[in-house]
Design a protein around this motif. Structure first.
Motif, PDB file in Angstrom:
ATOM      1  N   ILE A   1       0.948  -1.202  -0.147  1.00  0.00           N
ATOM      2  CA  ILE A   1      -0.326   0.121   0.387  1.00  0.00           C
ATOM      3  C   ILE A   1       1.166   1.605  -0.427  1.00  0.00           C
ATOM      4  CG2 ILE A   1      -2.089  -1.333   0.968  1.00  0.00           C
ATOM      5  CD1 ILE A   1      -1.902   0.103   3.180  1.00  0.00           C
ATOM      6  N   CYS A   2       2.274   1.280   0.775  1.00  0.00           N
ATOM      7  CA  CYS A   2       3.237   2.183   0.938  1.00  0.00           C
ATOM      8  C   CYS A   2       3.968   1.955  -0.520  1.00  0.00           C
ATOM      9  CB  CYS A   2       3.863   2.232   1.646  1.00  0.00           C
ATOM     10  SG  CYS A   2       2.573   2.669   3.386  1.00  0.00           S
ATOM     11  N   GLY A   3       3.853   1.394  -1.516  1.00  0.00           N
ATOM     12  CA  GLY A   3       4.396   1.173  -2.611  1.00  0.00           C
ATOM     13  C   GLY A   3       5.841   1.200  -2.494  1.00  0.00           C
ATOM     14  N   GLY A   4       6.580   1.378  -1.190  1.00  0.00           N
ATOM     15  CA  GLY A   4       8.441   0.560  -1.444  1.00  0.00           C
ATOM     16  C   GLY A   4       8.599  -0.007   0.094  1.00  0.00           C
ATOM     17  N   PHE A   5       9.159  -0.733   0.241  1.00  0.00           N
ATOM     18  CA  PHE A   5      10.042  -0.962   1.538  1.00  0.00           C
ATOM     19  C   PHE A   5      10.805   0.092   2.061  1.00  0.00           C
ATOM     20  CE2 PHE A   5      10.795  -4.012  -1.575  1.00  0.00           C
ATOM     21  CZ  PHE A   5      10.419  -5.512  -0.181  1.00  0.00           C
TER      22      PHE A   5
ATOM     23  N   LYS B   1       8.877   3.409   7.061  1.00  0.00           N
ATOM     24  CA  LYS B   1       8.447   4.269   7.668  1.00  0.00           C
ATOM     25  C   LYS B   1       7.520   4.351   8.543  1.00  0.00           C
ATOM     26  CE  LYS B   1       8.766   9.571   7.136  1.00  0.00           C
ATOM     27  NZ  LYS B   1       8.700   9.914   6.155  1.00  0.00           N
ATOM     28  N   GLU B   2       5.896   4.303   8.004  1.00  0.00           N
ATOM     29  CA  GLU B   2       5.324   3.849   9.292  1.00  0.00           C
ATOM     30  C   GLU B   2       4.495   3.204   9.414  1.00  0.00           C
ATOM     31  OE1 GLU B   2       1.865   4.954   8.004  1.00  0.00           O
ATOM     32  OE2 GLU B   2       3.201   6.428   6.795  1.00  0.00           O
ATOM     33  N   LEU B   3       5.683   1.582   9.988  1.00  0.00           N
ATOM     34  CA  LEU B   3       5.584   0.707  11.180  1.00  0.00           C
ATOM     35  C   LEU B   3       7.210   1.007  11.934  1.00  0.00           C
ATOM     36  CD1 LEU B   3       5.405  -2.748   8.703  1.00  0.00           C
ATOM     37  CD2 LEU B   3       3.515  -1.449  10.317  1.00  0.00           C
ATOM     38  N   PHE B   4       7.382   1.934  11.715  1.00  0.00           N
ATOM     39  CA  PHE B   4       8.590   2.386  12.335  1.00  0.00           C
ATOM     40  C   PHE B   4       9.540   1.414  13.039  1.00  0.00           C
ATOM     41  CE2 PHE B   4       4.898   4.715  14.222  1.00  0.00           C
ATOM     42  CZ  PHE B   4       5.753   6.234  14.401  1.00  0.00           C
ATOM     43  N   LEU B   5       9.631   0.059  11.864  1.00  0.00           N
ATOM     44  CA  LEU B   5      10.868  -0.682  11.585  1.00  0.00           C
ATOM     45  C   LEU B   5      12.324   0.238  10.222  1.00  0.00           C
ATOM     46  CD1 LEU B   5       8.446  -2.939  11.859  1.00  0.00           C
ATOM     47  CD2 LEU B   5       9.696  -3.085  13.439  1.00  0.00           C
ATOM     48  N   THR B   6      13.183  -0.307  10.789  1.00  0.00           N
ATOM     49  CA  THR B   6      13.927  -0.380   9.695  1.00  0.00           C
ATOM     50  C   THR B   6      13.464  -1.130   8.078  1.00  0.00           C
ATOM     51  OG1 THR B   6      15.353  -2.628  10.130  1.00  0.00           O
ATOM     52  CG2 THR B   6      16.141  -0.665  11.581  1.00  0.00           C
ATOM     53  N   GLN B   7      14.297  -0.601   6.781  1.00  0.00           N
ATOM     54  CA  GLN B   7      14.150  -1.494   5.831  1.00  0.00           C
ATOM     55  C   GLN B   7      14.590  -2.571   6.230  1.00  0.00           C
ATOM     56  OE1 GLN B   7      15.273   1.519   2.733  1.00  0.00           O
ATOM     57  NE2 GLN B   7      15.906  -0.468   1.203  1.00  0.00           N
ATOM     58  N   PRO B   8      16.014  -2.933   6.124  1.00  0.00           N
ATOM     59  CA  PRO B   8      16.302  -4.205   6.616  1.00  0.00           C
ATOM     60  C   PRO B   8      15.317  -5.228   7.198  1.00  0.00           C
ATOM     61  CG  PRO B   8      18.038  -3.066   6.501  1.00  0.00           C
ATOM     62  CD  PRO B   8      16.977  -2.023   6.738  1.00  0.00           C
ATOM     63  N   ALA B   9      15.031  -4.726   8.047  1.00  0.00           N
ATOM     64  CA  ALA B   9      13.656  -5.551   8.968  1.00  0.00           C
ATOM     65  C   ALA B   9      12.187  -5.818   8.380  1.00  0.00           C
ATOM     66  CB  ALA B   9      13.247  -4.784  10.000  1.00  0.00           C
ATOM     67  N   ILE B  10      11.900  -5.046   6.981  1.00  0.00           N
ATOM     68  CA  ILE B  10      10.361  -5.134   6.250  1.00  0.00           C
ATOM     69  C   ILE B  10      11.157  -6.045   5.392  1.00  0.00           C
ATOM     70  CG2 ILE B  10       9.396  -3.999   4.932  1.00  0.00           C
ATOM     71  CD1 ILE B  10       8.696  -3.751   7.399  1.00  0.00           C
ATOM     72  N   SER B  11      12.143  -6.337   5.021  1.00  0.00           N
ATOM     73  CA  SER B  11      12.774  -6.506   3.828  1.00  0.00           C
ATOM     74  C   SER B  11      12.611  -8.322   3.890  1.00  0.00           C
ATOM     75  CB  SER B  11      14.283  -6.114   2.659  1.00  0.00           C
ATOM     76  OG  SER B  11      13.851  -5.039   2.497  1.00  0.00           O
ATOM     77  N   ASP B  12      13.624  -8.279   5.477  1.00  0.00           N
ATOM     78  CA  ASP B  12      13.947 -10.008   5.333  1.00  0.00           C
ATOM     79  C   ASP B  12      12.396 -10.271   5.795  1.00  0.00           C
ATOM     80  OD1 ASP B  12      15.105 -11.632   6.379  1.00  0.00           O
ATOM     81  OD2 ASP B  12      14.598 -11.651   8.281  1.00  0.00           O
ATOM     82  N   GLN B  13      11.900 -10.381   6.300  1.00  0.00           N
ATOM     83  CA  GLN B  13      10.189 -10.196   6.960  1.00  0.00           C
ATOM     84  C   GLN B  13       9.522 -10.957   5.258  1.00  0.00           C
ATOM     85  OE1 GLN B  13       8.125  -7.204   8.862  1.00  0.00           O
ATOM     86  NE2 GLN B  13       9.517  -7.881  10.823  1.00  0.00           N
ATOM     87  N   VAL B  14       9.309  -9.425   4.564  1.00  0.00           N
ATOM     88  CA  VAL B  14       8.609 -10.010   2.952  1.00  0.00           C
ATOM     89  C   VAL B  14       9.562 -11.341   2.627  1.00  0.00           C
ATOM     90  CG1 VAL B  14       8.071  -9.413   0.918  1.00  0.00           C
ATOM     91  CG2 VAL B  14       8.126  -7.829   2.904  1.00  0.00           C
ATOM     92  N   ARG B  15      10.947 -10.961   2.352  1.00  0.00           N
ATOM     93  CA  ARG B  15      11.494 -12.282   1.592  1.00  0.00           C
ATOM     94  C   ARG B  15      11.023 -13.403   2.254  1.00  0.00           C
ATOM     95  NH1 ARG B  15      15.961 -14.571   3.332  1.00  0.00           N
ATOM     96  NH2 ARG B  15      16.053 -13.341   4.774  1.00  0.00           N
TER      97      ARG B  15
END
Length: 295
Positions: free
Chosen positions: A14-18, A23-37
């Motif tokens: 929904i945000c169009g990018g990692f 930023k929306e979830l107050f997490l780091t980008q690597p953490a988001i990327s790892d969860q999706v991966r």
């Protein structure tokens, strides 16, 4: 499958990018990327195409997004139910309307009853209103044509004919009515192709053997109003939306009975139980009942 993985996927989609999701979830980008991966690896599925710095959702991702929209909206509704007294004190209601004029009285009553609730109002045509409801970007929609779907709860607001309007200095400004033949050869200012006002006008004209091509096409009602006020041509609007503008003169159309605009308040049926949506619909229905009694 873990909740955090679905949530990470949902926000990237929904945000169009990692980075924006992080930023929306107050997490780091690597953490988001790892969860999706991990979600993709666990189920051997590709949810996003990653091209350098661009992220594009795949067809499989689109299908999953339809499910997660419902999932996280249900979560929001559960949260709202558990904290409903807080929702009516500090919540926010998002409205998308083809014209805000149709909800001004309802909005005044709603704000009087729930002064702590914030309200955002965006403008759009029938297509954008329904898209916003289905994507959960809007809670309430106001439009002139009901979509062919049983997914919506509705409240009828009002009905009024489409009229022509011109600048006060226009040669037609002193006419009491105007016909399709009078409009032939004149520069017409019309809304975009998705506009219900334009569609109704063109259908009524075609039934009488007339076909009109706009000299100027403008995005949105206010743009049409300003262009007509400059003297550039003849515009069209429902009588209920004309308002009070000393620069303009409304002229009823002779075939106006064939061009009635029925404004309706709608919301997704599955979101009808939300505290703020339910409260707004109740006030709208109350006003509609009063208007029917007065009529």
């Amino acid at each position: 499958m873990r909740y955090v993985q679905l949530r990470a996927f949902h926000y990237v989609a929904i945000c169009g990018g990692f980075s924006r999701a992080a930023k929306e979830l107050f997490l780091t980008q690597p953490a988001i990327s790892d969860q999706v991966r991990k979600l993709e690896e666990d189920y051997d599925i590709l949810l996003f195409n990653r091209h350098k710095k661009q992220v594009e959702i795949t067809p499989a991702g689109e299908k999953l997004l339809e499910i997660t929209r419902r999932l996280f909206d249900s979560e929001d509704q559960a949260q709202e139910l558990l904290t409903e007294s807080r929702a009516t004190r500090t919540g926010t209601l998002h409205i998308m309307a083809d014209s805000a004029l149709h909800v001004l009285k309802i909005l005044a009553r709603f704000r009087e009853k729930y002064p702590g609730v914030g309200v955002t109002i965006s403008q759009g045509n029938t297509a954008t209103v329904t898209e916003s409801l289905f994507s959960y970007e809007a809670d309430i929609g106001i439009l002139g044509e009901l979509p062919p779907s049983r997914d919506f709860e509705t409240v009828a607001l009002n009905s009024s004919p489409i009229s022509a309007f011109v600048a006060c200095g226009h040669p037609l400004a002193k006419r009491s009515t105007i016909s399709f033949s009078d409009l032939s050869g004149l520069p017409l200012v019309m809304r975009e192709a998705g506009s219900k006002t334009r569609k109704k006008f063109e259908e009524a004209a075609a039934a009488k053997g007339f076909a009109f091509a706009p000299a100027i096409t403008a995005e949105g009602r206010e743009a049409v109003r300003e262009i007509v006020a400059s003297g550039a041509g003849v515009g069209f609007v429902s009588a209920a939306e004309f308002g009070d503008d000393p620069r303009l003169r409304r002229i009823p159309l002779e075939d106006e009975a064939q061009m009635m605009m029925d404004e309706t308040l709608i919301c997704l049926r599955e979101r009808r139980g939300g505290k703020l949506v339910s409260a707004f619909l109740a006030i709208a229905q109350e006003q509609a009942n009063e208007m029917e009694s007065d009529g």
